[in-house]
Design a protein around this motif. Sequence first.
Motif, PDB file in Angstrom:
ATOM      1  N   LYS A   1       0.811  -1.211   0.000  1.00 49.48           N
ATOM      2  CA  LYS A   1       0.000   0.000   0.000  1.00 49.48           C
ATOM      3  C   LYS A   1       0.846   1.264   0.000  1.00 49.48           C
ATOM      4  CE  LYS A   1      -0.784   0.001   5.036  1.00 49.48           C
ATOM      5  NZ  LYS A   1      -1.847  -0.036   6.088  1.00 49.48           N
ATOM      6  N   GLU A   2       2.112   1.117   0.435  1.00 48.09           N
ATOM      7  CA  GLU A   2       2.984   2.287   0.433  1.00 48.09           C
ATOM      8  C   GLU A   2       3.230   2.813  -0.985  1.00 48.09           C
ATOM      9  OE1 GLU A   2       5.527  -1.302  -0.167  1.00 48.09           O
ATOM     10  OE2 GLU A   2       3.913  -0.766   1.219  1.00 48.09           O
ATOM     11  N   ALA A   3       3.026   1.939  -1.989  1.00 50.65           N
ATOM     12  CA  ALA A   3       3.262   2.358  -3.374  1.00 50.65           C
ATOM     13  C   ALA A   3       2.232   3.390  -3.844  1.00 50.65           C
ATOM     14  CB  ALA A   3       3.242   1.140  -4.300  1.00 50.65           C
ATOM     15  N   VAL A   4       1.026   3.312  -3.293  1.00 50.44           N
ATOM     16  CA  VAL A   4      -0.027   4.232  -3.745  1.00 50.44           C
ATOM     17  C   VAL A   4      -0.469   5.198  -2.651  1.00 50.44           C
ATOM     18  CG1 VAL A   4      -0.937   2.721  -5.548  1.00 50.44           C
ATOM     19  CG2 VAL A   4      -1.788   2.498  -3.199  1.00 50.44           C
ATOM     20  N   MET A   5       0.070   5.041  -1.454  1.00 52.43           N
ATOM     21  CA  MET A   5      -0.338   5.912  -0.356  1.00 52.43           C
ATOM     22  C   MET A   5      -0.141   7.394  -0.667  1.00 52.43           C
ATOM     23  SD  MET A   5      -1.748   5.989   2.612  1.00 52.43           S
ATOM     24  CE  MET A   5      -1.502   4.463   3.527  1.00 52.43           C
ATOM     25  N   PRO A   6       0.981   7.806  -1.262  1.00 51.23           N
ATOM     26  CA  PRO A   6       1.128   9.238  -1.568  1.00 51.23           C
ATOM     27  C   PRO A   6       0.050   9.761  -2.509  1.00 51.23           C
ATOM     28  CG  PRO A   6       3.252   8.137  -1.666  1.00 51.23           C
ATOM     29  CD  PRO A   6       2.219   7.055  -1.552  1.00 51.23           C
ATOM     30  N   SER A   7      -0.323   8.975  -3.518  1.00 44.68           N
ATOM     31  CA  SER A   7      -1.356   9.404  -4.465  1.00 44.68           C
ATOM     32  C   SER A   7      -2.711   9.502  -3.779  1.00 44.68           C
ATOM     33  CB  SER A   7      -1.431   8.424  -5.639  1.00 44.68           C
ATOM     34  OG  SER A   7      -0.234   8.431  -6.379  1.00 44.68           O
ATOM     35  N   ILE A   8      -3.030   8.506  -2.954  1.00 50.11           N
ATOM     36  CA  ILE A   8      -4.312   8.511  -2.236  1.00 50.11           C
ATOM     37  C   ILE A   8      -4.367   9.689  -1.268  1.00 50.11           C
ATOM     38  CG2 ILE A   8      -5.729   7.268  -0.564  1.00 50.11           C
ATOM     39  CD1 ILE A   8      -5.860   6.066  -3.346  1.00 50.11           C
ATOM     40  N   GLN A   9      -3.286   9.910  -0.547  1.00 52.93           N
ATOM     41  CA  GLN A   9      -3.268  11.006   0.418  1.00 52.93           C
ATOM     42  C   GLN A   9      -3.410  12.360  -0.283  1.00 52.93           C
ATOM     43  OE1 GLN A   9       0.381  10.143   2.574  1.00 52.93           O
ATOM     44  NE2 GLN A   9      -0.785   9.298   4.310  1.00 52.93           N
ATOM     45  N   ALA A  10      -2.780  12.518  -1.434  1.00 50.51           N
ATOM     46  CA  ALA A  10      -2.865  13.779  -2.170  1.00 50.51           C
ATOM     47  C   ALA A  10      -4.294  14.041  -2.624  1.00 50.51           C
ATOM     48  CB  ALA A  10      -1.916  13.751  -3.371  1.00 50.51           C
ATOM     49  N   LEU A  11      -4.965  12.994  -3.113  1.00 51.06           N
ATOM     50  CA  LEU A  11      -6.349  13.147  -3.551  1.00 51.06           C
ATOM     51  C   LEU A  11      -7.257  13.490  -2.372  1.00 51.06           C
ATOM     52  CD1 LEU A  11      -6.596  10.141  -6.044  1.00 51.06           C
ATOM     53  CD2 LEU A  11      -6.793  12.568  -6.636  1.00 51.06           C
ATOM     54  N   LEU A  12      -7.090  12.776  -1.265  1.00 50.01           N
ATOM     55  CA  LEU A  12      -7.937  13.027  -0.096  1.00 50.01           C
ATOM     56  C   LEU A  12      -7.663  14.403   0.513  1.00 50.01           C
ATOM     57  CD1 LEU A  12      -7.900   9.507   1.607  1.00 50.01           C
ATOM     58  CD2 LEU A  12      -9.792  10.584   0.376  1.00 50.01           C
ATOM     59  N   GLN A  13      -6.413  14.840   0.438  1.00 50.10           N
ATOM     60  CA  GLN A  13      -6.089  16.164   0.961  1.00 50.10           C
ATOM     61  C   GLN A  13      -6.754  17.258   0.144  1.00 50.10           C
ATOM     62  OE1 GLN A  13      -4.478  17.073   3.859  1.00 50.10           O
ATOM     63  NE2 GLN A  13      -5.336  19.054   3.227  1.00 50.10           N
ATOM     64  N   ARG A  14      -6.733  17.122  -1.184  1.00 50.86           N
ATOM     65  CA  ARG A  14      -7.400  18.110  -2.037  1.00 50.86           C
ATOM     66  C   ARG A  14      -8.909  18.096  -1.791  1.00 50.86           C
ATOM     67  NH1 ARG A  14      -8.335  22.875  -4.029  1.00 50.86           N
ATOM     68  NH2 ARG A  14      -9.561  22.836  -5.963  1.00 50.86           N
ATOM     69  N   LEU A  15      -9.484  16.901  -1.667  1.00 49.20           N
ATOM     70  CA  LEU A  15     -10.912  16.801  -1.395  1.00 49.20           C
ATOM     71  C   LEU A  15     -11.249  17.433  -0.040  1.00 49.20           C
ATOM     72  CD1 LEU A  15     -13.745  15.820  -2.077  1.00 49.20           C
ATOM     73  CD2 LEU A  15     -13.113  13.551  -1.211  1.00 49.20           C
ATOM     74  N   THR A  16     -10.392  17.211   0.947  1.00 51.68           N
ATOM     75  CA  THR A  16     -10.615  17.796   2.274  1.00 51.68           C
ATOM     76  C   THR A  16     -10.600  19.322   2.209  1.00 51.68           C
ATOM     77  OG1 THR A  16      -9.582  15.875   3.343  1.00 51.68           O
ATOM     78  CG2 THR A  16      -9.757  17.892   4.654  1.00 51.68           C
ATOM     79  N   THR A  17      -9.698  19.869   1.414  1.00 51.16           N
ATOM     80  CA  THR A  17      -9.618  21.323   1.252  1.00 51.16           C
ATOM     81  C   THR A  17     -10.925  21.873   0.693  1.00 51.16           C
ATOM     82  OG1 THR A  17      -7.226  21.229   0.902  1.00 51.16           O
ATOM     83  CG2 THR A  17      -8.380  23.205   0.119  1.00 51.16           C
ATOM     84  N   LEU A  18     -11.475  21.185  -0.293  1.00 55.06           N
ATOM     85  CA  LEU A  18     -12.747  21.615  -0.875  1.00 55.06           C
ATOM     86  C   LEU A  18     -13.886  21.481   0.132  1.00 55.06           C
ATOM     87  CD1 LEU A  18     -12.366  19.970  -4.393  1.00 55.06           C
ATOM     88  CD2 LEU A  18     -12.521  22.418  -3.955  1.00 55.06           C
ATOM     89  N   VAL A  19     -13.892  20.376   0.874  1.00 49.62           N
ATOM     90  CA  VAL A  19     -14.953  20.112   1.838  1.00 49.62           C
ATOM     91  C   VAL A  19     -14.982  21.176   2.938  1.00 49.62           C
ATOM     92  CG1 VAL A  19     -15.633  18.546   3.700  1.00 49.62           C
ATOM     93  CG2 VAL A  19     -15.116  17.634   1.431  1.00 49.62           C
ATOM     94  N   LYS A  20     -13.813  21.637   3.341  1.00 54.74           N
ATOM     95  CA  LYS A  20     -13.725  22.563   4.473  1.00 54.74           C
ATOM     96  C   LYS A  20     -13.992  24.018   4.092  1.00 54.74           C
ATOM     97  CE  LYS A  20     -10.727  19.919   7.549  1.00 54.74           C
ATOM     98  NZ  LYS A  20      -9.419  19.888   8.278  1.00 54.74           N
TER      99      LYS A  20
END
Length: 449
Positions: A81-100
């Motif tokens: 999972k470490e192979a895709v964790m940075p991509s997933i975290q980046a997507l969730l971080q951008r989504l969180t920014t929009l949500v907030k």
Amino acid sequence: MPNLTVAKFGGSSVADYAAMSRCADIVLSQPDIRVIVVSASSGVTNLLVDITQVSSVETRLLALQGIEDITFAVLDKLQHKEAVMPSIQALLQRLTTLVKQDNYKFSPAEKDEILSFGERLSSVLFSQVLLERNIAAYCFDVRQVMRTDSHFGKAEPDIKQIKTLCLEKLVPLLNHSVVVTQGFVGGNELLQTTTLGRGGSDYSAALLAEALTADVVQIWTDVVGIFTTDPRLTEQARCINELSFDEAAEMATFGARVIHPATLLPAIRQNIAVFVGSSREPNLGGTWIAKDVENRPAYRAIALRKSQTLITLKSPEMLHAAGFLTRVFDILSRHDISVDLVTTSEISVALTLDQGGMTTAFNCDIDLALSELEQFCDVSVERGLSLIAVIGNHLHSNEGVSGELFNTLERINMRLICHGASKHNLCFLVQDSEAVAVVKQLHNSLFAA
């Protein structure tokens, strides 16, 4: 490219790790699958829609938590999972920014960006599932090639641009990778995120297949193909082995939920065969849709679409007068109202509208249109109706419309019937409360073994 298949996996097919693993088995068994289009995992799009519709940041964060739960449930099953964790975290971080954002309402562009995250997350996860099965998979951002206009929420694709961009950016990847990309999502000329609207993932797969001159588009879902009617309505429904493009288009238009009408347009233009099957039970076969089929029976299927509105316009001005219908349809067109069925008599015209899924804004448009129509004719509106369509071949001729069909229809209390405009369907309206019983009755009469 020779022997190229584009496979689309729907939300239930990528719902969790086990579902994604079943899809990986399908890809492993079919080397011709070179492009994979994925939907958002089941439940994610609904949560994203919730985010766009509420003003409370607290409520949005609860929906975001649900999306993270679905995402991390898959992530935790991956070997690396470490192979895709940075991509997933980046997507969730951008989504969180929009949500907030403390916005009362998101702009149309922001809504489309928010709605795109489901497919963007699932494509990253499924790419890693394939890699861990020793399939050389590459996660590709479809916004690089799926060029659309800026009609956010229901963007129109630019066919020529999509083909040019696919040849430039997508084809070179296919020689050494299976490309995993997103359905439903596109981008305008300013590189803003857009979405293609209802049925967008299937449509995306067909558009990419057209641009790549693929041989086959596969639609993998949660049902074993397309049935003679909705299996939820009668146990007698059975899977159809093959359909012509014409038959499938009629079924999709009049309510078959498995495939959206827009999906067939690129396939018809490029003569690409379409396959519909179950990712849970791929061994059970499915339905092939093509230009030419071996058999064209008189009756192929029965489609049902509930929540229809019937509008009847009556005016003595219609008698021996020209221009009445032009005036009517000009008003409907200006309010962006689409009509399904039309029947006329000497002084009246009846129109049906699909009320299912109407927004408040759309209902307002109808009210405005009716007010204009009332200026020059009597208007009556009936709701709570269902449209039933008998789909088949040569239904406009005596050969196709046999006595058994009309014998059955004689026993049905119909509000309107439309026959002859197409050789592939006969449509009529009944009360919503009677619709299921009518479908069962018709199916038993026309498809009983």
